[in-house]
Structures are given as structure tokens and as C-alpha cells.
Enzyme design. Structure first.
Site, PDB file in Angstrom:
ATOM      1  N   GLN A 178       0.848  -1.202   0.000  1.00  0.00           N
ATOM      2  CA  GLN A 178       0.000   0.000   0.000  1.00  0.00           C
ATOM      3  C   GLN A 178       0.875   1.241   0.000  1.00  0.00           C
ATOM      4  O   GLN A 178       0.402   2.358  -0.138  1.00  0.00           O
ATOM      5  CB  GLN A 178      -0.893   0.027   1.236  1.00  0.00           C
ATOM      6  CG  GLN A 178      -1.828  -1.153   1.349  1.00  0.00           C
ATOM      7  CD  GLN A 178      -2.526  -1.192   2.692  1.00  0.00           C
ATOM      8  OE1 GLN A 178      -3.606  -0.616   2.872  1.00  0.00           O
ATOM      9  NE2 GLN A 178      -1.911  -1.859   3.651  1.00  0.00           N
ATOM     10  N   ASN A 179       2.183   1.028   0.203  1.00  0.00           N
ATOM     11  CA  ASN A 179       3.114   2.150   0.331  1.00  0.00           C
ATOM     12  C   ASN A 179       3.472   2.703  -1.044  1.00  0.00           C
ATOM     13  O   ASN A 179       3.484   1.971  -2.033  1.00  0.00           O
ATOM     14  CB  ASN A 179       4.386   1.696   1.056  1.00  0.00           C
ATOM     15  CG  ASN A 179       4.067   1.178   2.452  1.00  0.00           C
ATOM     16  OD1 ASN A 179       3.018   1.483   3.000  1.00  0.00           O
ATOM     17  ND2 ASN A 179       4.946   0.346   2.995  1.00  0.00           N
ATOM     18  N   VAL A 180       3.771   3.975  -1.050  1.00  0.00           N
ATOM     19  CA  VAL A 180       4.089   4.655  -2.325  1.00  0.00           C
ATOM     20  C   VAL A 180       5.555   5.096  -2.345  1.00  0.00           C
ATOM     21  O   VAL A 180       5.965   5.882  -3.196  1.00  0.00           O
ATOM     22  CB  VAL A 180       3.144   5.876  -2.518  1.00  0.00           C
ATOM     23  CG1 VAL A 180       1.705   5.413  -2.663  1.00  0.00           C
ATOM     24  CG2 VAL A 180       3.271   6.876  -1.374  1.00  0.00           C
ATOM     25  N   HIS A 230      -1.227   1.465  -4.400  1.00  0.00           N
ATOM     26  CA  HIS A 230      -1.576   2.895  -4.323  1.00  0.00           C
ATOM     27  C   HIS A 230      -0.627   3.775  -5.127  1.00  0.00           C
ATOM     28  O   HIS A 230      -0.587   4.976  -4.923  1.00  0.00           O
ATOM     29  CB  HIS A 230      -1.594   3.349  -2.847  1.00  0.00           C
ATOM     30  CG  HIS A 230      -2.685   2.687  -2.065  1.00  0.00           C
ATOM     31  ND1 HIS A 230      -2.663   2.573  -0.689  1.00  0.00           N
ATOM     32  CD2 HIS A 230      -3.810   2.060  -2.465  1.00  0.00           C
ATOM     33  CE1 HIS A 230      -3.749   1.922  -0.281  1.00  0.00           C
ATOM     34  NE2 HIS A 230      -4.448   1.600  -1.336  1.00  0.00           N
ATOM     35  N   CYS A 276       2.138  19.171 -18.137  1.00  0.00           N
ATOM     36  CA  CYS A 276       2.369  17.996 -18.983  1.00  0.00           C
ATOM     37  C   CYS A 276       3.032  18.460 -20.285  1.00  0.00           C
ATOM     38  O   CYS A 276       2.492  19.339 -20.972  1.00  0.00           O
ATOM     39  CB  CYS A 276       1.024  17.326 -19.289  1.00  0.00           C
ATOM     40  SG  CYS A 276       1.158  16.053 -20.564  1.00  0.00           S
ATOM     41  N   CYS A 323       0.299  17.806 -23.208  1.00  0.00           N
ATOM     42  CA  CYS A 323      -0.970  18.526 -23.434  1.00  0.00           C
ATOM     43  C   CYS A 323      -1.081  19.820 -22.632  1.00  0.00           C
ATOM     44  O   CYS A 323      -2.053  20.544 -22.743  1.00  0.00           O
ATOM     45  CB  CYS A 323      -2.142  17.607 -23.067  1.00  0.00           C
ATOM     46  SG  CYS A 323      -2.354  17.376 -21.287  1.00  0.00           S
ATOM     47  N   THR A 339       0.382  -2.944   8.631  1.00  0.00           N
ATOM     48  CA  THR A 339      -0.808  -2.235   8.163  1.00  0.00           C
ATOM     49  C   THR A 339      -1.905  -2.317   9.208  1.00  0.00           C
ATOM     50  O   THR A 339      -2.072  -3.328   9.883  1.00  0.00           O
ATOM     51  CB  THR A 339      -1.320  -2.793   6.809  1.00  0.00           C
ATOM     52  OG1 THR A 339      -2.512  -2.099   6.423  1.00  0.00           O
ATOM     53  CG2 THR A 339      -1.599  -4.294   6.879  1.00  0.00           C
ATOM     54  N   PRO A 392       3.243  -4.225  15.844  1.00  0.00           N
ATOM     55  CA  PRO A 392       3.365  -4.065  17.307  1.00  0.00           C
ATOM     56  C   PRO A 392       1.999  -3.989  17.987  1.00  0.00           C
ATOM     57  O   PRO A 392       1.867  -4.251  19.174  1.00  0.00           O
ATOM     58  CB  PRO A 392       4.102  -2.732  17.473  1.00  0.00           C
ATOM     59  CG  PRO A 392       4.580  -2.330  16.132  1.00  0.00           C
ATOM     60  CD  PRO A 392       3.784  -3.089  15.126  1.00  0.00           C
ATOM     61  N   ALA A 400       8.522  -4.772  12.265  1.00  0.00           N
ATOM     62  CA  ALA A 400       8.921  -5.518  11.068  1.00  0.00           C
ATOM     63  C   ALA A 400      10.439  -5.636  10.969  1.00  0.00           C
ATOM     64  O   ALA A 400      10.963  -6.699  10.587  1.00  0.00           O
ATOM     65  CB  ALA A 400       8.372  -4.812   9.834  1.00  0.00           C
TER      66      ALA A 400
HETATM   67  P1  OAD Z   1      -1.482   3.044   8.995  1.00  0.00           P
HETATM   68  O1  OAD Z   1      -0.739   4.242   9.495  1.00  0.00           O
HETATM   69  O2  OAD Z   1      -2.972   3.024   8.989  1.00  0.00           O
HETATM   70  O3  OAD Z   1      -1.049   1.765   9.859  1.00  0.00           O
HETATM   71  C1  OAD Z   1       0.308   1.518  10.096  1.00  0.00           C
HETATM   72  C2  OAD Z   1       0.377   0.214  10.879  1.00  0.00           C
HETATM   73  O4  OAD Z   1       1.736  -0.121  11.058  1.00  0.00           O
HETATM   74  C3  OAD Z   1      -0.239   0.339  12.280  1.00  0.00           C
HETATM   75  O5  OAD Z   1      -1.059  -0.786  12.524  1.00  0.00           O
HETATM   76  C4  OAD Z   1       0.975   0.325  13.219  1.00  0.00           C
HETATM   77  O6  OAD Z   1       0.697  -0.359  14.435  1.00  0.00           O
HETATM   78  C5  OAD Z   1       1.951  -0.500  12.401  1.00  0.00           C
HETATM   79  N1  OAD Z   1       3.362  -0.231  12.678  1.00  0.00           N
HETATM   80  C6  OAD Z   1       3.929   0.901  13.145  1.00  0.00           C
HETATM   81  N2  OAD Z   1       5.279   0.738  13.244  1.00  0.00           N
HETATM   82  C7  OAD Z   1       5.558  -0.536  12.791  1.00  0.00           C
HETATM   83  C8  OAD Z   1       6.731  -1.306  12.632  1.00  0.00           C
HETATM   84  N3  OAD Z   1       7.935  -0.812  12.962  1.00  0.00           N
HETATM   85  N4  OAD Z   1       6.616  -2.568  12.151  1.00  0.00           N
HETATM   86  C9  OAD Z   1       5.406  -3.094  11.843  1.00  0.00           C
HETATM   87  N5  OAD Z   1       4.243  -2.407  11.960  1.00  0.00           N
HETATM   88  C10 OAD Z   1       4.326  -1.149  12.435  1.00  0.00           C
HETATM   89  O7  OAD Z   1      -0.915   2.731   7.554  1.00  0.00           O
HETATM   90  P2  OAD Z   1      -1.508   1.739   6.474  1.00  0.00           P
HETATM   91  O8  OAD Z   1      -2.154   0.556   7.100  1.00  0.00           O
HETATM   92  O9  OAD Z   1      -0.416   1.475   5.496  1.00  0.00           O
HETATM   93  O10 OAD Z   1      -4.008   4.949   1.544  1.00  0.00           O
HETATM   94  O11 OAD Z   1      -2.624   2.634   5.755  1.00  0.00           O
HETATM   95  C11 OAD Z   1      -3.226   2.066   4.604  1.00  0.00           C
HETATM   96  C12 OAD Z   1      -3.617   3.191   3.711  1.00  0.00           C
HETATM   97  O12 OAD Z   1      -4.337   4.179   4.475  1.00  0.00           O
HETATM   98  C13 OAD Z   1      -2.460   3.961   3.111  1.00  0.00           C
HETATM   99  O13 OAD Z   1      -1.909   3.312   2.005  1.00  0.00           O
HETATM  100  C14 OAD Z   1      -3.179   5.235   2.692  1.00  0.00           C
HETATM  101  C15 OAD Z   1      -4.055   5.459   3.913  1.00  0.00           C
HETATM  102  O14 OAD Z   1      -5.311   5.956   3.552  1.00  0.00           O
HETATM  103  C16 OAD Z   1      -3.889   5.816   0.457  1.00  0.00           C
HETATM  104  O15 OAD Z   1      -3.046   6.689   0.452  1.00  0.00           O
HETATM  105  C17 OAD Z   1      -4.842   5.574  -0.619  1.00  0.00           C
END
Ligand code: OAD
Length: 249
Positions: A106-108, A124, A152, A155, A193, A219, A236
Site C-alpha cells: 500500500q506504500n508509495v 496505491h 504535462c 498537453c 498495516t 506491534p 517488522a
Molecule cells: P497506517 O498508518 O494506517 O497503519 C500503520 C500500521 O503499522 C499500524 O497498525 C501500526 O501499528 C503499524 N506499525 C507501526 N510501526 C511498525 C513497525 N515498525 N513494524 C510493523 N508495523 C508497524 O498505515 P496503512 O495501514 O499502510 O491509503 O494505511 C493504509 C492506507 O491508508 C495507506 O496506504 C493510505 C491510507 O489511507 C492511500 O493513500 C490511498
């Protein structure tokens, strides 16, 4: 069966050792140890007063393209200054051992590719790429373009980051490839996530429907935790090297 000293259950080590097809979903948590802020942590520094939900939207870009472009330029700077961590590197090593391996992120930030991962599905998009806001063609600004945002070269419309904004659909073929990987794997890892955002949050459940073991590395607890066969409570950057090391030495 007891867990080895590093907290990795022996049964998981055996399952991973014999896995032929592994699918992994990562979120911003895997990049936290590289210094890239997670989504639901407070924004740091200059942008602390802005909520990503207010900036990462088509409406925000239409309303104030300069502000949105500058926010992404700031985040690009963060990412360029970041390095993949031991969690990214462990997944790149795991891919070299498993016959079929798909990393869905999901990371960019592109840190998985910088760590050496090959088969990466960017649900994403990628913040380091730009695209035309009208034709969606991936391209970079002209050398001498000083507009903010740049235009662009084909265009003249504004360029925008090649990322999925809130309220936008994910590219269909990307999504289908991710669900196919979740359906066909024999082990699914969900790493870093919060399992809150759809459709990514449905991927581990797609594996569960096929009676595939799901491993969560985080965590904290998430909505997926009760369904995971293994909930490895940790970061991680520590858990993944321990897991890969326990299997491959
Ligand atoms: P979040 O910020 O929602 O969640 C991050 C998760 O990583 C949390 O559950 C933390 O507990 C966990 N975390 C923090 N530090 C960590 C570590 N060192 N090792 C392992 N886990 C750790 O981020 P995402 O779940 O990626 O969408 O969010 C998903 C999407 O929500 C993103 O891609 C973005 C946002 O809306 C778009 O941009 C479309």
C-alpha cells in the site's frame, strides 16, 4: 510446539520452509523504521497542521494544486532521504527463496524495490512518479519547467503524483493481480498495516477463504489479528529478519 528463542513459532518456520507460493501485504508500518511517517501517526514538522485526508484527494488538488504538489515534494524529499530497513531487506531475501512470491504494498515510497524486491504490486502507486492529471500518462516534468505544479509536456495540463488519492479507484488490473496472488498463495503475510483501508484490507481474508494461514506482523492489534493464525507482535525490522533467519539460517 515451543517457539525458538527469537519468538518465531516452530510450526510457522516449518510452514514457511515448505511454502511454494507466498503473498505479502505491507503497509506504512514497514517503512516506519526507515523514518517515513505512518499514515495515522501525526504528520511531523512543517506539515503537522495538515491532515493527509485533506491533501491526498482530487478535490484538494483541484482546489489548490500548488499546495498538494508541494506536500508531495516534501514527502518525496523524506523518501529520497530514507533507506530500506532490515524488514524490507528480509522480504527481498525471502523472495529469493520462495518459488512463487508476490509483494503487494500500500506504500508509495518505492523502498521495497530499493531493497531488491522484484515482484512488487503497488496498490496505491508510487510517489516518485508523476503523471498527467488529464491523460494519466506517466511522465516527468520538462527540464526547464519551473511551474508548480509543472505542466504535462504533451498537453499542458498540470502534472500530479502517480498515487491513488482518497476517493479514487485503484487500477483494475493491479487489484486483480493482488487478489489473484492472495487466492493462489499457500501462506499470507500481513505486515505493518492497520488493516482499515479497503480494498487492501480484504486481501488477507481472501487467503483465509482458501484456508491459507495468515501471519500478521505488527506491534499493535488490528481487525485482522483475531483471524491470524500467527500474530507476531513486534516491529517488522526485528520480526522479519528473525523469521527469515529461522527458516534459511
Ligand atoms: P497506517 O498508518 O494506517 O497503519 C500503520 C500500521 O503499522 C499500524 O497498525 C501500526 O501499528 C503499524 N506499525 C507501526 N510501526 C511498525 C513497525 N515498525 N513494524 C510493523 N508495523 C508497524 O498505515 P496503512 O495501514 O499502510 O491509503 O494505511 C493504509 C492506507 O491508508 C495507506 O496506504 C493510505 C491510507 O489511507 C492511500 O493513500 C490511498
Amino acid at each position: 510446539m515451543g517457539a525458538p528463542a527469537d519468538g518465531i513459532p516452530a510450526s510457522l518456520v516449518e510452514t514457511l520452509r515448505h511454502a511454494q507460493s507466498v503473498a505479502v501485504l505491507t503497509g506504512s508500518g514497514i517503512s516506519a523504521e526507515s523514518g517515513v511517517p505512518t499514515f495515522r501517526n501525526a504528520q511531523t514538522g512543517l506539515w503537522a497542521r495538515y491532515d493527509p485526508m485533506d491533501l491526498a484527494t482530487p478535490e484538494a488538488f483541484a482546489r489548490d494544486p500548488r499546495l498538494v504538489w508541494e506536500w508531495y515534494a516534501w514527502r518525496r524529499g523524506l523518501v529520497e532521504g530514507a533507506a530500506p530497513n532490515s524488514g524490507h531487506e528480509a522480504l527481498a531475501e525471502l523472495e529469493r527463496h520462495v518459488p512463487e512470491f508476490v509483494l503487494i504494498t500500500q506504500n508509495v515510497d518505492g523502498l521495497h524495490q530499493r531493497a531488491g524486491s522484484q515482484r512488487v504490486i503497488e496498490l496505491h502507486g508510487n510517489i516518485m512518479r508523476s503523471k498527467c492529471s488529464l491523460e494519466a500518462v506517466i511522465l516527468e516534468p520538462g527540464e526547464d519547467d519551473t511551474d508548480v505544479p509543472p505542466s504535462c509536456p504533451r498537453c499542458g495540463a498540470s502534472l500530479r503524483p502517480d498515487v491513488v488519492w482518497f476517493g479514487e479507484m485503484l487500477p483494475q488490473e493491479t487489484l486483480e493481480a493482488a487478489f489473484e496472488a492472495a487466492r493462489s498463495c499457500d501462506l499470507f503475510l500481513s505486515i505493518g498495516t492497520s488493516s482499515l483501508v479497503q480494498p487492501a484490507a480484504s486481501l488477507p481474508f481472501e487467503a483465509l477463504h482458501g484456508r491459507v494461514a495468515v501471519v500478521e506482523v505488527n506491534p499493535d492489534e488490528t481487525p485482522l489479528t483475531p483471524h491470524a493464525e500467527y500474530a507476531l507482535r513486534g516491529r517488522a525490522g526485528e520480526v522479519l529478519p528473525a523469521l527469515v533467519g529461522a527458516v534459511y539460517g
